[in-house]
Enzyme design. Structure first.
Site, mmCIF file in Angstrom:
data_model
loop_
_atom_site.group_PDB
_atom_site.id
_atom_site.type_symbol
_atom_site.label_atom_id
_atom_site.label_comp_id
_atom_site.label_asym_id
_atom_site.label_seq_id
_atom_site.Cartn_x
_atom_site.Cartn_y
_atom_site.Cartn_z
ATOM 1 N N TYR A 101 0.806 -1.219 0.000
ATOM 2 C CA TYR A 101 0.000 0.000 0.000
ATOM 3 C C TYR A 101 0.840 1.271 0.000
ATOM 4 O O TYR A 101 1.891 1.317 0.635
ATOM 5 C CB TYR A 101 -0.900 0.016 1.245
ATOM 6 C CG TYR A 101 -1.750 1.251 1.361
ATOM 7 C CD1 TYR A 101 -2.915 1.360 0.621
ATOM 8 C CD2 TYR A 101 -1.389 2.306 2.184
ATOM 9 C CE1 TYR A 101 -3.707 2.503 0.704
ATOM 10 C CE2 TYR A 101 -2.172 3.449 2.280
ATOM 11 C CZ TYR A 101 -3.327 3.546 1.541
ATOM 12 O OH TYR A 101 -4.103 4.655 1.625
ATOM 13 N N TRP A 128 0.983 5.739 -1.602
ATOM 14 C CA TRP A 128 0.635 6.716 -2.640
ATOM 15 C C TRP A 128 1.611 6.743 -3.800
ATOM 16 O O TRP A 128 1.279 7.196 -4.873
ATOM 17 C CB TRP A 128 0.529 8.113 -2.022
ATOM 18 C CG TRP A 128 -0.842 8.467 -1.552
ATOM 19 C CD1 TRP A 128 -1.633 7.721 -0.728
ATOM 20 C CD2 TRP A 128 -1.591 9.636 -1.887
ATOM 21 N NE1 TRP A 128 -2.832 8.367 -0.520
ATOM 22 C CE2 TRP A 128 -2.830 9.559 -1.211
ATOM 23 C CE3 TRP A 128 -1.336 10.762 -2.673
ATOM 24 C CZ2 TRP A 128 -3.810 10.550 -1.306
ATOM 25 C CZ3 TRP A 128 -2.309 11.751 -2.755
ATOM 26 C CH2 TRP A 128 -3.533 11.638 -2.086
HETATM 27 N N1 LIG Z 1 -1.455 8.217 12.699
HETATM 28 C C1 LIG Z 1 -1.890 8.315 11.441
HETATM 29 N N2 LIG Z 1 -1.390 7.509 10.507
HETATM 30 C C2 LIG Z 1 -1.810 7.615 9.219
HETATM 31 C C3 LIG Z 1 -2.781 8.566 8.858
HETATM 32 C C4 LIG Z 1 -3.314 9.406 9.884
HETATM 33 O O1 LIG Z 1 -4.206 10.257 9.632
HETATM 34 N N3 LIG Z 1 -2.832 9.261 11.159
HETATM 35 N N4 LIG Z 1 -3.196 8.657 7.557
HETATM 36 C C5 LIG Z 1 -3.122 7.447 6.765
HETATM 37 C C6 LIG Z 1 -3.397 7.716 5.367
HETATM 38 S S1 LIG Z 1 -4.918 8.455 5.028
HETATM 39 C C7 LIG Z 1 -2.567 7.353 4.367
HETATM 40 S S2 LIG Z 1 -3.114 7.534 2.742
HETATM 41 C C8 LIG Z 1 -1.253 6.740 4.632
HETATM 42 C C9 LIG Z 1 -0.162 7.181 3.651
HETATM 43 O O2 LIG Z 1 0.902 6.315 3.685
HETATM 44 P P1 LIG Z 1 1.895 6.109 2.438
HETATM 45 O O3 LIG Z 1 1.177 6.334 1.150
HETATM 46 O O4 LIG Z 1 2.583 4.814 2.610
HETATM 47 O O5 LIG Z 1 2.910 7.295 2.671
HETATM 48 P P2 LIG Z 1 3.910 8.036 1.677
HETATM 49 O O6 LIG Z 1 4.861 8.792 2.540
HETATM 50 O O7 LIG Z 1 3.147 8.815 0.674
HETATM 51 O O8 LIG Z 1 4.691 6.838 1.004
HETATM 52 C C10 LIG Z 1 4.893 6.709 -0.350
HETATM 53 C C11 LIG Z 1 6.305 6.175 -0.580
HETATM 54 O O9 LIG Z 1 6.446 5.845 -1.962
HETATM 55 C C12 LIG Z 1 7.726 6.274 -2.414
HETATM 56 N N5 LIG Z 1 7.627 6.478 -3.886
HETATM 57 C C13 LIG Z 1 7.212 7.573 -4.546
HETATM 58 N N6 LIG Z 1 7.219 7.352 -5.874
HETATM 59 C C14 LIG Z 1 7.645 6.094 -6.064
HETATM 60 C C15 LIG Z 1 7.864 5.302 -7.243
HETATM 61 O O10 LIG Z 1 7.661 5.722 -8.372
HETATM 62 N N7 LIG Z 1 8.287 4.020 -7.033
HETATM 63 C C16 LIG Z 1 8.538 3.519 -5.792
HETATM 64 N N8 LIG Z 1 8.961 2.250 -5.703
HETATM 65 N N9 LIG Z 1 8.354 4.272 -4.663
HETATM 66 C C17 LIG Z 1 7.912 5.528 -4.814
HETATM 67 C C18 LIG Z 1 8.000 7.535 -1.644
HETATM 68 O O11 LIG Z 1 9.384 7.816 -1.604
HETATM 69 C C19 LIG Z 1 7.391 7.207 -0.268
HETATM 70 O O12 LIG Z 1 8.332 6.660 0.600
HETATM 71 O O13 LIG Z 1 -0.852 7.031 5.967
HETATM 72 C C20 LIG Z 1 -1.830 6.648 6.934
HETATM 73 N N10 LIG Z 1 -1.293 6.779 8.278
HETATM 74 N N1 LIG Z 2 -0.822 18.502 2.576
HETATM 75 C C1 LIG Z 2 -1.359 17.280 2.644
HETATM 76 N N2 LIG Z 2 -2.620 17.054 2.176
HETATM 77 C C2 LIG Z 2 -3.167 15.828 2.287
HETATM 78 C C3 LIG Z 2 -2.435 14.726 2.810
HETATM 79 C C4 LIG Z 2 -1.119 14.989 3.306
HETATM 80 O O1 LIG Z 2 -0.429 14.079 3.812
HETATM 81 N N3 LIG Z 2 -0.629 16.260 3.205
HETATM 82 N N4 LIG Z 2 -2.986 13.467 2.841
HETATM 83 C C5 LIG Z 2 -4.119 13.214 1.935
HETATM 84 C C6 LIG Z 2 -4.797 11.971 2.293
HETATM 85 S S1 LIG Z 2 -4.046 10.510 1.875
HETATM 86 C C7 LIG Z 2 -6.014 11.926 2.878
HETATM 87 S S2 LIG Z 2 -6.743 10.423 3.183
HETATM 88 C C8 LIG Z 2 -6.710 13.162 3.262
HETATM 89 C C9 LIG Z 2 -7.217 13.002 4.689
HETATM 90 O O2 LIG Z 2 -8.174 13.915 5.054
HETATM 91 P P1 LIG Z 2 -8.637 13.904 6.597
HETATM 92 O O3 LIG Z 2 -8.602 12.539 7.125
HETATM 93 O O4 LIG Z 2 -9.923 14.602 6.696
HETATM 94 O O5 LIG Z 2 -7.455 14.786 7.213
HETATM 95 P P2 LIG Z 2 -6.953 15.121 8.698
HETATM 96 O O6 LIG Z 2 -5.985 16.241 8.494
HETATM 97 O O7 LIG Z 2 -6.465 13.912 9.383
HETATM 98 O O8 LIG Z 2 -8.231 15.631 9.481
HETATM 99 C C10 LIG Z 2 -9.036 16.726 9.047
HETATM 100 C C11 LIG Z 2 -9.431 17.567 10.220
HETATM 101 O O9 LIG Z 2 -10.249 16.816 11.107
HETATM 102 C C12 LIG Z 2 -9.924 17.140 12.454
HETATM 103 N N5 LIG Z 2 -10.335 16.032 13.335
HETATM 104 C C13 LIG Z 2 -9.592 14.978 13.741
HETATM 105 N N6 LIG Z 2 -10.326 14.156 14.534
HETATM 106 C C14 LIG Z 2 -11.564 14.712 14.621
HETATM 107 C C15 LIG Z 2 -12.771 14.325 15.297
HETATM 108 O O10 LIG Z 2 -12.871 13.318 15.981
HETATM 109 N N7 LIG Z 2 -13.861 15.146 15.133
HETATM 110 C C16 LIG Z 2 -13.805 16.277 14.380
HETATM 111 N N8 LIG Z 2 -14.920 16.993 14.266
HETATM 112 N N9 LIG Z 2 -12.675 16.672 13.757
HETATM 113 C C17 LIG Z 2 -11.574 15.894 13.864
HETATM 114 C C18 LIG Z 2 -8.424 17.331 12.388
HETATM 115 O O11 LIG Z 2 -7.980 18.122 13.447
HETATM 116 C C19 LIG Z 2 -8.249 18.025 11.048
HETATM 117 O O12 LIG Z 2 -8.265 19.414 11.184
HETATM 118 O O13 LIG Z 2 -5.835 14.293 3.202
HETATM 119 C C20 LIG Z 2 -5.116 14.358 1.964
HETATM 120 N N10 LIG Z 2 -4.447 15.632 1.866
HETATM 121 MO MO LIG Z 3 -5.070 8.772 2.747
#
Ligand SMILES: Nc1nc2c(c(=O)[nH]1)N[C@H]1C(S)=C(S)[C@@H](COP(=O)(O)OP(=O)(O)OC[C@H]3O[C@@H](n4cnc5c(=O)[nH]c(N)nc54)[C@H](O)[C@@H]3O)O[C@H]1N2
Ligand SMILES: Nc1nc2c(c(=O)[nH]1)N[C@H]1C(S)=C(S)[C@@H](COP(=O)(O)OP(=O)(O)OC[C@H]3O[C@@H](n4cnc5c(=O)[nH]c(N)nc54)[C@H](O)[C@@H]3O)O[C@H]1N2
Ligand SMILES: [Mo]
Length: 779
Positions: A109, A111
């Site tokens: 998994y 991005w």
């Molecule tokens: N505590 C907590 N944990 C969370 C979250 C949270 O809200 N709270 N959010 C979750 C969410 S919503 C998400 S989506 C995940 C994200 O988790 P990930 O998608 O695993 O995080 P990234 O840092 O985007 O990792 C992408 C990796 O791919 C590598 N990469 C980029 N391009 C390429 C390529 O072309 N080839 C290869 N082989 N590698 C490449 C980059 O260098 C990077 O290390 O994290 C989750 N974890």
């Molecule tokens: N710059 C940037 N943009 C991103 C990403 C990133 O890594 N960097 N990640 C992308 C990805 S993979 C995803 S999935 C989306 C995720 O989008 P979300 O999951 O919505 O993102 P978060 O920033 O975790 O949370 C959004 C807001 O919700 C608030 N919040 C947290 N817990 C609660 C709760 O229990 N109740 C309420 N009411 N509010 C709460 C947080 O403080 C925050 O301000 O964002 C995407 N956009």
């Molecule tokens: Mo995500």
């Protein structure tokens, strides 16, 4: 000729600066470009690149399964590509021959990068399918609970995201916009696969100019900017469902719920109502009851109900609400509440599930299939819900539930990761470290020496998107881009396709994998296929050479206004929603039939195991939000100057309320320790009244940097603190937001941060023993 590249943060144009060095500048037609992507060329990042194939020393000496406890702790030996590829090929062969393909976890998994051909997930899955299949993952960390619950209630999440009211419709028709979790500009910088033009800030501004009233409900206030006033209602994290029930109960008490809509467009309101009034459990979900759980005064709850009833209202929830224990409930409940208000399908009324989470939500652009690389067919049936990776490795053979069915975890011998960073994304890293020791072999394709790369056995260096030609496209972003190679790959990096093609040759499936095309031929092939499909939709794309010359096809003039679920509203029989009944299911027979304690047949309040009302709050009195980072995407580009500029003495900031800071003698700039029973990390304190008392916020993304011995993370990765528990047995989704912690007094002499050190390399070339591991015997 202009040279463009597409990234998850938008379109950038390449140019040479005075010294001849490559610089990126944002696409001129993007009204609100993100600064993140400019940093793709940062020198600081270059220093962190994987330059040559590298193999963990004892794996190289002793073969698969040797000293797996040393992963992340011992030196790597750099080898020639051919040798690395031979070893990976032989190991894949050993594992599939001896244990079968269901011993290979290739879910992988993450991005990765934008670009439709060099899309790491597509490449690895296609390759593993050609060699007999792999254990895959299901759903995402983003929307684990929502992906499973929403099809039972109204429609799939991907579909819902594609047809939210467009921003112009919100500005014209919406009068009250209530958001649980804001509409964070920081998050809408991104979209998976790319952003054409950033539209969320302008969308909010137009709404404000049109006189829309904004109410933001949640623990933080700095996650919405309209340029005008926003009312902030503080609500304890994880209690949004209780608050919504309080509002619902008030609508019911005053007989303001829309009985006609509930009858014609929904099923199961009666069952839900019995729960609401307490007929099923003896607890009426009144405003006073909701106050006790959420902390929102009952008078405010009553006003909310009246306010929503009186005018055209959208109620929006951020995805973070469902990334929590019982995360299905706020999403089911927001639909239930909107159904009671009866405005679903009216312009500017109803619910939203993610305005602001990505640029995509609220897009005025149609869904057109972009260029895709076929992944073939996976012969292995085993899968895991994506956030169960540690359970998979720790509990082979054990059963798990998913969406009403029972499955078993297979026994994994080889983990192959390309395009993701589990040491970023997974919860409870200390538990994950234990799980990560189980497989015989871990192969990682990476551009950078991330924690995942450092904890692998074999690391293969991969090029970045500006080092290869590609096709840029993202769903509903109205652009098609020739992503031009702008610079040579660093070190010996190759693209994922080339690596898999070379492995395919070693495993006898070269032709099946490559179809005798090199990358350039694949790009032309995929483009021509897209051009043909677009032609039948009435869109004329230039021929391939002209497209490459032009660099960018902009389809923004095809924008149209979107009213969410309007056809369903007009005639639910002619345009039913995609549920078993064709109506919005406020009670689901299907979900009820699963008989799950943690997800019954209608939306309800079930206390999360960790929140401010839980018994553990006595020891760990602060609720930790680990939200998405402003200055990067997950862990990507954490080494850039932009990301570094947001840190305090090299650590991730932790935001806390002045009263919580005062109790602990903390001032902005202090280094503090954040801890609970699962782990500890250091962070830089920022005292702020944009966060409610009792809640702290640390964004994700800091590279994991443990102190030897104690394992305390020095850099501020909140996943050493979060719990590795599923949202429920229904979805098994990620529940990172349900997390209690304690924060220490300022740490006097914090250890230096070394997150961006390269691993150690050994030049002491051992005699190669080859792959020795034998069936079942590698512990
Ligand atoms: N505590 C907590 N944990 C969370 C979250 C949270 O809200 N709270 N959010 C979750 C969410 S919503 C998400 S989506 C995940 C994200 O988790 P990930 O998608 O695993 O995080 P990234 O840092 O985007 O990792 C992408 C990796 O791919 C590598 N990469 C980029 N391009 C390429 C390529 O072309 N080839 C290869 N082989 N590698 C490449 C980059 O260098 C990077 O290390 O994290 C989750 N974890
Ligand atoms: N710059 C940037 N943009 C991103 C990403 C990133 O890594 N960097 N990640 C992308 C990805 S993979 C995803 S999935 C989306 C995720 O989008 P979300 O999951 O919505 O993102 P978060 O920033 O975790 O949370 C959004 C807001 O919700 C608030 N919040 C947290 N817990 C609660 C709760 O229990 N109740 C309420 N009411 N509010 C709460 C947080 O403080 C925050 O301000 O964002 C995407 N956009
Ligand atoms: Mo995500």
């Amino acid at each position: 000729m202009k040279r463009f590249t597409l990234s998850h943060w938008g379109i950038y144009e390449g140019e040479q600066d005075g010294t001849g060095a490559l610089r990126l500048r944002p696409y001129a037609n993007d009204p609100d470009p993100s600064p993140i992507g400019v940093h793709q060329t940062a020198r600081e990042l270059r220093d962190l690149r994987v330059r040559r194939p590298a193999i963990r020393k004892s794996w190289l000496e002793g073969g698969a399964g040797t000293s797996t406890h040393l992963r992340g702790r011992e030196a790597f030996v750099e080898v020639e590509w051919d040798e690395a590829l031979d070893l990976v090929g032989q190991e894949l062969d050993r594992v599939r021959a001896r244990f079968g393909n269901s011993a290979i976890f290739g879910g992988s998994y993450g991005w990765g990068s934008a670009g439709r051909f060099h899309h790491a997930q597509s490449q690895i899955h296609r390759f593993l399918n050609m060699i007999g299949g792999y254990v895959r993952h299901q759903d995402s960390y983003s929307l684990g609970a929502a992906h499973v619950i929403m099809p039972h209630v109204v429609d799939g999440m991907n579909e819902l995201i594609s047809y939210h009211h467009s921003w112009d419709v919100l500005a014209e028709h919406c009068q009250l916009f209530v958001s649980f979790g804001g509409v964070p500009a920081k998050n809408s910088q991104s979209a998976p696969g790319g952003v054409g033009r950033h539209r969320v800030s302008a969308g909010l501004k137009a709404m404000r100019e049109a006189g829309v009233r904004f109410i933001n409900i949640g623990p933080v206030s700095d996650n919405i900017e309209t340029g005008g006033p926003v009312e902030w209602i503080q609500c304890r994290p994880g209690t949004d469902t209780a608050l919504m029930l309080g509002i619902a109960s008030e609508l019911h008490r005053r007989k303001l719920h829309d009985v006609a809509f509930l009858t014609t467009h929904c099923v199961g309101y009666d069952e839900f109502e019995r729960y609401l009034v307490g007929a099923t459990d003896g607890v009426p979900k009144t405003a006073a009851w909701a106050e006790g759980i959420s902390g929102v005064p009952s008078g405010v709850i009553q006003d909310l109900a009246l306010g929503m009833h009186r005018c055209r209202t959208v109620i929006n929830v951020a995805w973070s609400l469902q990334r929590a224990h019982h995360g299905e409930q706020p999403f089911w409940m927001v639909v239930t509440l909107a159904a009671m208000l009866g405005q679903i399908g009216l312009p500017g009324g109803g619910f939203g599930v993610g305005y602001g989470c990505l640029n995509t939500v609220g897009t005025p652009h149609e869904k057109l299939g972009g260029p895709t690389l076929s992944q073939g067919r996976n012969a292995v049936k085993d899968f895991i819900p994506v956030a169960r990776i540690a359970d998979l490795l720790l509990k082979p053979g054990e059963p798990f539930q998913y969406d009403g069915k029972q499955y078993r975890y297979p026994d994994i011998r080889l983990v192959y990761w390309a395009g993701g960073n589990p040491f970023h994304h997974h919860q409870d890293i200390n538990r994950f470290l234990e799980a990560w020791r189980k497989p015989d072999t871990i192969v990682v394709h990476e551009q950078y020496w991330t924690a995942t790369a450092r904890h692998a056995d074999i690391v293969l260096p991969i090029s970045t998107s500006i080092e290869r030609d590609d096709l840029g496209y993202a769903s509903q972003e109205a652009i098609l881009l020739w992503m031009a190679k702008m610079t040579e790959p660093v070190g010996e990096a190759r693209d994922d396709f080339t690596v898999f093609a070379q492995l395919a040759a070693r495993l006898g499936v070269a032709e099946a994998f490559t179809e005798n095309r090199d990358p350039a031929q694949w790009l032309e092939h995929m483009y021509d296929d897209t051009r043909e499909r677009y032609a039948s939709a009435g869109i004329d794309l230039p021929v391939f050479d002209a497209f490459r010359e032009r660099g960018l096809v902009d389809l923004h003039d095809r924008a149209r206004s979107v009213v969410m679920l309007d056809e369903f509203r007009r005639d639910p029989s002619a345009a039913p929603v995609n549920t078993p009944s064709g109506r919005i299911e406020l009670y689901s027979q299907t979900v009820a039939s699963f008989d799950l304690r943690d997800c019954p047949g209608h939306a309800c309040w079930i206390p999360p195991v960790e929140y401010l009302g839980a018994p553990q709050a006595a020891d760990f009195p602060l609720h930790l939000l680990s939200d998405q980072p402003r200055n990067k995407l997950h862990s990507q580009l954490d080494g850039s100057p932009l990301s570094a500029g947001g840190k305090l003495a090299g650590r991730e900031p932790i935001y806390m309320h002045p009263s919580d800071a005062a109790q602990r003698g903390i001032a902005t700039g202090d280094i503090v320790e954040v801890f609970n029973a699962r782990g500890r990390c250091l962070a830089g304190a920022v005292v702020s009244d944009a966060i409610m008392a009792g809640v702290v916020r640390m964004s994700t993304g800091a590279w994991y940097d443990p102190e030897p011995g104690s394992g305390r993370d020095k850099h501020g990765n909140p996943n050493v603190l979060t719990a590795d528990i599923p949202a429920s047995e229904l979805s098994q989704g990620c529940a990172a937001q349900s997390c209690l912690v304690q924060v220490s007094a300022p740490v006097q002499k914090p250890p230096p941060v070394t997150a961006f050190d390269l691993p150690r390399f050994s030049t002491d070339r051992p005699g190669l023993v080859g792959i020795r591991a034998t069936g079942g015997g590698i512990e």
